[in-house]
Motif scaffolding. Structure first.
Motif, mmCIF file in Angstrom:
data_model
loop_
_atom_site.group_PDB
_atom_site.id
_atom_site.type_symbol
_atom_site.label_atom_id
_atom_site.label_comp_id
_atom_site.label_asym_id
_atom_site.label_seq_id
_atom_site.Cartn_x
_atom_site.Cartn_y
_atom_site.Cartn_z
ATOM 1 N N THR A 102 -40.605 -43.103 -37.618
ATOM 2 C CA THR A 102 -40.013 -42.491 -36.420
ATOM 3 C C THR A 102 -39.703 -41.012 -36.655
ATOM 4 N N GLY A 103 -39.483 -40.647 -37.908
ATOM 5 C CA GLY A 103 -39.211 -39.258 -38.228
ATOM 6 C C GLY A 103 -40.398 -38.334 -38.029
ATOM 7 N N LEU A 104 -41.579 -38.893 -37.770
ATOM 8 C CA LEU A 104 -42.789 -38.080 -37.613
ATOM 9 C C LEU A 104 -43.193 -37.870 -36.159
ATOM 10 N N VAL A 105 -42.424 -38.388 -35.193
ATOM 11 C CA VAL A 105 -42.828 -38.262 -33.795
ATOM 12 C C VAL A 105 -42.735 -36.806 -33.341
ATOM 13 N N HIS A 106 -43.610 -36.438 -32.394
ATOM 14 C CA HIS A 106 -43.648 -35.061 -31.894
ATOM 15 C C HIS A 106 -43.434 -34.960 -30.393
ATOM 16 N N ASN A 107 -43.404 -36.100 -29.693
ATOM 17 C CA ASN A 107 -43.219 -36.048 -28.249
ATOM 18 C C ASN A 107 -42.595 -37.349 -27.760
ATOM 19 N N TRP A 146 -35.337 -36.449 -41.950
ATOM 20 C CA TRP A 146 -34.768 -36.975 -43.196
ATOM 21 C C TRP A 146 -33.907 -38.203 -42.933
ATOM 22 N N MET A 147 -33.226 -38.224 -41.802
ATOM 23 C CA MET A 147 -32.401 -39.379 -41.479
ATOM 24 C C MET A 147 -33.252 -40.635 -41.335
ATOM 25 N N PHE A 148 -34.310 -40.567 -40.531
ATOM 26 C CA PHE A 148 -35.161 -41.741 -40.324
ATOM 27 C C PHE A 148 -35.863 -42.160 -41.622
ATOM 28 N N LEU A 149 -36.358 -41.176 -42.383
ATOM 29 C CA LEU A 149 -37.091 -41.491 -43.607
ATOM 30 C C LEU A 149 -36.196 -42.146 -44.645
ATOM 31 N N LEU A 150 -35.059 -41.522 -44.948
ATOM 32 C CA LEU A 150 -34.201 -42.003 -46.031
ATOM 33 C C LEU A 150 -33.432 -43.267 -45.665
ATOM 34 N N GLU A 151 -33.287 -43.542 -44.362
ATOM 35 C CA GLU A 151 -32.636 -44.786 -43.962
ATOM 36 C C GLU A 151 -33.637 -45.913 -43.735
ATOM 37 N N LEU A 192 -43.053 -45.810 -31.018
ATOM 38 C CA LEU A 192 -42.460 -46.208 -32.304
ATOM 39 C C LEU A 192 -41.264 -47.119 -32.105
ATOM 40 N N ARG A 193 -40.464 -46.862 -31.080
ATOM 41 C CA ARG A 193 -39.326 -47.741 -30.813
ATOM 42 C C ARG A 193 -39.797 -49.136 -30.400
#
Length: 437
Positions: free
Chosen positions: A104-109, A183-188, A116-117
């Motif tokens: 989800t941390g990679l979404v652009h629009n 970073w929040m989506f990736l690390l969590e 992703l959700r």
């Protein structure tokens, strides 16, 4: 924990204690991580609106569509788990949702965000009902509310500890050229994937296969669970879906989730408004207060319900009335009183859930129980999907930020009335003799 409960059979006590120590910490840890991944999107809302042009409508759709996917796959996922076992299904589910949450941390629009959700909802659909089914497979009714209470304790602790963690990770904005929400989506998301791998080697599908129990303990636990199942309707998935009682329970669970998620996804923004600030670490600390308070309720109230099983319905009604009162008061109060009211709401609608999950296993068992749990969680997911949109639409209709909270309060009172209609005889575990439709 020295003793979990007191049965006449000491071997059964030993089996239940071992199952508690083996399974409950894992159940709690998985749900703790899952819930952080489920609701951290609320902290990314403002930053994503700035960075990718995410609108309020798209955020509400993305927050809610998770539950639409969850609803679509809820019953099939639980039937698959019932067929292939907890070890394979729960471990796969945890690993999958962890990867999807990180992506989800990679979404652009907006489109990518919504997709992703939706996929995250599919990935997590089998987890919560699967854990509930696992609890019914291993734990007698006498202590089931306490077991699920520890499991659900992952929610307030995830929101208490996860809120400042999410807020702190947002402060990494610009690190290696990435926004804080990346970073929040990736690390969590990574911990869920790792826990999924661990669960594959740790879980046992049922008491008969439990490596941590002696043969005598397996026999005693299986006998107790079998005795309880003989007092229920055993049948297929269709048996559950044809039951009016199961539909009643599903409607109750659905209205509970409207209260939960109608507040939860908007709490960081509501707290920021009360503080006259933007969402960040300070706001996340204050937003954690209701969940910290609710942890005490989730821990103690299900234990009271287990101690007085005949009062499970009454206790559940009181929990929902308290939640409704808190929602209403928070709409018209200053910052301090509003936080106290929101804490009351959090205690009410989180504490009621472990008690609620003692009801389905007293009505059906076997494949019918798997379907009943799946159907209740599906109804809950569908209503959770509607919750953010209900709040947004009501606020826009009345052009008032308080209107959404009042709508949630009325729905919560309706839920309390539905619970009051449950048979206290069933709630106390004095179920009728088995019959088949």
């Amino acid at each position: 924990m020295k003793t979990i409960t007191v049965f006449d059979n000491p071997v059964l006590n030993s089996a239940v204690t071992k199952a508690w120590k083996r399974l409950v910490p894992l159940m709690f840890s998985l749900y703790f991580i899952a819930f952080i991944d489920r609701v951290n999107v609320g902290f990314a809302k403002e930053a994503m609106q700035t960075d990718i042009g995410l609108s309020n409508a798209a955020f509400a759709l993305g927050a809610g569509i998770f539950f639409a996917a969850y609803a679509l796959f809820g019953i099939p996922a639980n039937l698959i788990l019932n067929k292939i076992g907890a070890q394979k299904w729960l471990s796969f589910t945890a690993a999958l949702w962890g990867v999807l949450s990180a992506l989800t941390g990679l979404v652009h629009n907006e489109t990518q965000f919504v997709i992703l959700r939706f996929l995250l909802g599919l990935g997590e659909a089998g987890f919560y009902p699967g854990i509930l089914l696992l609890a019914s497979i291993y734990f007698p009714n006498k202590i089931r509310a306490s077991v699920v209470g520890i499991f659900v304790l992952g929610v307030p602790l995830a929101l208490t500890l996860g809120s400042p963690i999410s807020g702190a990770l947002l402060e990494l904005h610009g690190f290696l050229g990435r926004p804080g929400w990346f970073w929040m989506f990736l690390l969590e998301g990574i911990p869920a994937a790792l826990m999924g791998i661990f669960a594959f080697f740790y879980l046992d599908d049922n008491p008969a296969k439990a490596r941590f129990l002696t043969q005598e303990e397996k026999t005693a636990l299986i006998a107790q669970l079998s005795t309880e199942q003989q007092q229920t309707v055993t049948g297929s998935a269709l048996t559950a879906l044809k039951s009016i009682k199961v539909w009643h329970l599903a409607l109750i669970y659905g209205t509970i989730q409207i209260s939960v998620y109608g507040l939860m996804f908007f709490l960081p923004s509501q707290v920021a408004s009360l503080m006259g600030s933007t969402i960040g670490f300070k706001v996340s600390l204050v937003a954690a207060i209701p969940w910290a308070c609710s942890a005490f309720g989730v821990y103690f109230i299900p234990r009271i319900a287990d101690k007085y099983p005949a009062q499970r319905v009454s206790i559940s009604v009181l929990c929902m009335l308290a939640a409704a009162l808190g929602l209403a008061l928070s709409a018209f109060s200053g910052p301090v009183m509003a936080m106290a009211a929101l804490s009351l709401s959090a205690i009410g609608f989180l504490s009621v859930q472990p008690i609620f999950w003692t009801f389905p296993p007293q009505i059906v068992s076997g494949s019918a129980l798997a379907a009943a749990i799946g159907f209740c969680t599906t109804m809950g997911a569908f209503c959770s999907f509607l919750a953010p949109m209900i709040r947004v639409e009501v606020e826009q209709w009345f052009n008032s930020n308080t209107a959404g909270l009042m709508a949630l309060a009325f729905i919560t009172v309706f839920c309390a009335l539905l619970i009051a209609c449950l048979s206290k005889k069933k709630a106390a575990g004095k179920v009728a003799q088995p019959h088949h439709s």
